[in-house]
Every structure is written in C-alpha cells, then in structure tokens.
Design a protein around this motif. Structure first.
Motif, PDB file in Angstrom:
ATOM      1  N   MET A   1       9.729   7.099  -6.657  1.00 19.69           N
ATOM      2  CA  MET A   1       9.039   6.521  -5.525  1.00 19.69           C
ATOM      3  C   MET A   1      10.003   6.539  -4.343  1.00 19.69           C
ATOM      4  O   MET A   1      11.162   6.204  -4.460  1.00 19.69           O
ATOM      5  CB  MET A   1       8.627   5.092  -5.864  1.00 19.69           C
ATOM      6  CG  MET A   1       7.964   4.399  -4.735  1.00 19.69           C
ATOM      7  SD  MET A   1       7.518   2.653  -4.976  1.00 19.69           S
ATOM      8  CE  MET A   1       7.314   2.440  -6.685  1.00 19.69           C
ATOM      9  N   SER A   2       9.501   6.908  -3.210  1.00 18.58           N
ATOM     10  CA  SER A   2      10.330   6.980  -2.014  1.00 18.58           C
ATOM     11  C   SER A   2       9.943   5.888  -1.033  1.00 18.58           C
ATOM     12  O   SER A   2       8.772   5.586  -0.845  1.00 18.58           O
ATOM     13  CB  SER A   2      10.145   8.349  -1.352  1.00 18.58           C
ATOM     14  OG  SER A   2      10.832   8.371  -0.133  1.00 18.58           O
ATOM     15  N   ASN A   3      10.942   5.282  -0.430  1.00 17.24           N
ATOM     16  CA  ASN A   3      10.701   4.251   0.571  1.00 17.24           C
ATOM     17  C   ASN A   3      10.861   4.787   1.983  1.00 17.24           C
ATOM     18  O   ASN A   3      10.994   4.026   2.923  1.00 17.24           O
ATOM     19  CB  ASN A   3      11.668   3.082   0.374  1.00 17.24           C
ATOM     20  CG  ASN A   3      11.369   2.322  -0.883  1.00 17.24           C
ATOM     21  OD1 ASN A   3      10.239   2.283  -1.328  1.00 17.24           O
ATOM     22  ND2 ASN A   3      12.374   1.713  -1.459  1.00 17.24           N
ATOM     23  N   VAL A   4      10.869   6.099   2.111  1.00 13.19           N
ATOM     24  CA  VAL A   4      11.076   6.718   3.413  1.00 13.19           C
ATOM     25  C   VAL A   4       9.745   7.246   3.933  1.00 13.19           C
ATOM     26  O   VAL A   4       9.044   7.985   3.246  1.00 13.19           O
ATOM     27  CB  VAL A   4      12.100   7.863   3.316  1.00 13.19           C
ATOM     28  CG1 VAL A   4      12.261   8.548   4.661  1.00 13.19           C
ATOM     29  CG2 VAL A   4      13.432   7.345   2.806  1.00 13.19           C
ATOM     30  N   ILE A   5       9.428   6.868   5.138  1.00 12.19           N
ATOM     31  CA  ILE A   5       8.220   7.367   5.784  1.00 12.19           C
ATOM     32  C   ILE A   5       8.671   8.223   6.955  1.00 12.19           C
ATOM     33  O   ILE A   5       9.287   7.714   7.890  1.00 12.19           O
ATOM     34  CB  ILE A   5       7.331   6.215   6.291  1.00 12.19           C
ATOM     35  CG1 ILE A   5       6.881   5.346   5.124  1.00 12.19           C
ATOM     36  CG2 ILE A   5       6.136   6.765   7.060  1.00 12.19           C
ATOM     37  CD1 ILE A   5       6.161   4.088   5.550  1.00 12.19           C
ATOM     38  N   PRO A   6       8.418   9.529   6.897  1.00 14.22           N
ATOM     39  CA  PRO A   6       8.848  10.377   8.008  1.00 14.22           C
ATOM     40  C   PRO A   6       8.034  10.068   9.267  1.00 14.22           C
ATOM     41  O   PRO A   6       6.812   9.972   9.219  1.00 14.22           O
ATOM     42  CB  PRO A   6       8.588  11.796   7.509  1.00 14.22           C
ATOM     43  CG  PRO A   6       7.574  11.643   6.428  1.00 14.22           C
ATOM     44  CD  PRO A   6       7.745  10.260   5.848  1.00 14.22           C
ATOM     45  N   LEU A   7       8.734   9.871  10.350  1.00  7.49           N
ATOM     46  CA  LEU A   7       8.074   9.596  11.615  1.00  7.49           C
ATOM     47  C   LEU A   7       8.247  10.814  12.512  1.00  7.49           C
ATOM     48  O   LEU A   7       9.351  11.186  12.878  1.00  7.49           O
ATOM     49  CB  LEU A   7       8.675   8.366  12.294  1.00  7.49           C
ATOM     50  CG  LEU A   7       8.554   7.059  11.516  1.00  7.49           C
ATOM     51  CD1 LEU A   7       9.291   5.945  12.237  1.00  7.49           C
ATOM     52  CD2 LEU A   7       7.106   6.690  11.314  1.00  7.49           C
ATOM     53  N   ALA A   8       7.143  11.448  12.822  1.00  2.25           N
ATOM     54  CA  ALA A   8       7.177  12.622  13.684  1.00  2.25           C
ATOM     55  C   ALA A   8       7.051  12.161  15.131  1.00  2.25           C
ATOM     56  O   ALA A   8       6.281  11.250  15.430  1.00  2.25           O
ATOM     57  CB  ALA A   8       6.032  13.559  13.326  1.00  2.25           C
ATOM     58  N   PRO A   9       7.806  12.773  16.005  1.00  2.00           N
ATOM     59  CA  PRO A   9       7.646  12.410  17.414  1.00  2.00           C
ATOM     60  C   PRO A   9       6.227  12.736  17.871  1.00  2.00           C
ATOM     61  O   PRO A   9       5.663  13.742  17.488  1.00  2.00           O
ATOM     62  CB  PRO A   9       8.675  13.257  18.144  1.00  2.00           C
ATOM     63  CG  PRO A   9       9.156  14.267  17.174  1.00  2.00           C
ATOM     64  CD  PRO A   9       8.757  13.827  15.798  1.00  2.00           C
ATOM     65  N   ARG A  10       5.693  11.853  18.651  1.00  2.00           N
ATOM     66  CA  ARG A  10       4.347  12.086  19.155  1.00  2.00           C
ATOM     67  C   ARG A  10       4.253  11.553  20.566  1.00  2.00           C
ATOM     68  O   ARG A  10       5.000  10.671  20.962  1.00  2.00           O
ATOM     69  CB  ARG A  10       3.300  11.433  18.266  1.00  2.00           C
ATOM     70  CG  ARG A  10       3.519   9.957  18.124  1.00  2.00           C
ATOM     71  CD  ARG A  10       2.584   9.363  17.122  1.00  2.00           C
ATOM     72  NE  ARG A  10       3.054   8.009  16.847  1.00  2.00           N
ATOM     73  CZ  ARG A  10       2.294   7.010  16.569  1.00  2.00           C
ATOM     74  NH1 ARG A  10       0.999   7.174  16.492  1.00  2.00           N
ATOM     75  NH2 ARG A  10       2.791   5.827  16.335  1.00  2.00           N
TER      76      ARG A  10
END
Length: 85
Positions: free
Chosen positions: A1-10
């Motif tokens: 399980m990963s606790n990382v949420i990729p945030l893409a620039p928008r």
C-alpha cells in the motif's frame, strides 16, 4: 500500500476569495470531524480485551493518525490562525 498521492501541476481556475475560504473551512471542518472520530475509535480499541500488544499497537497507530490529521488542520489554517484566501 502506498501513502503517496502524485500531484500533477494544473492550472487553477479562477475562483473568488470567498469560494476558496468556504472550501478551506469545509475541509477543516471535515478534518476536525475525522480527528474526533479517530479519538472515539481509539477509546474503543483501548477498551478491548485480548492480547495487549496488538491492542496497544492499534491504539498507537490510531493516535498517530489523529496527530497527522491535526497537523493537516494546522497546515490548512496556518497553525490555527484562519487566513482566508
């Protein structure tokens, strides 16, 4: 399980300061509700009977989650000082 949420620039859509403040207030209220629920669940876990080590570990993990939620509220509200954006 990963606790990382990729945030893409928008690109931010233009929103009024009132809308932004309302969204932050709603999010802060949701986080505070979660903190209260985590505290309640922690009390229930602490009252369980059975092997003490798993119960202690579970309670500690819940306390850690509560602390993380409190930090999120502090970050969102700039250390509890409400700063509308």
């Amino acid at each position: 399980m990963s606790n990382v949420i990729p945030l893409a620039p928008r690109l931010k859509q233009a929103r009024s300061a009132v809308t932004e403040a309302e969204e932050r207030a709603a999010l802060a209220a949701d986080l505070i509700d979660l903190i209260e629920r985590v505290r309640d669940v922690t009390e229930h876990v602490a009252a369980l009977s059975g092997p003490s080590l798993p119960i202690q570990q579970t309670a500690q993990q819940l306390l850690d989650a509560g602390t993380a939620l409190e930090r999120a509220v502090e970050t969102l509200t700039e250390n509890g000082e409400w700063v509308p954006f």
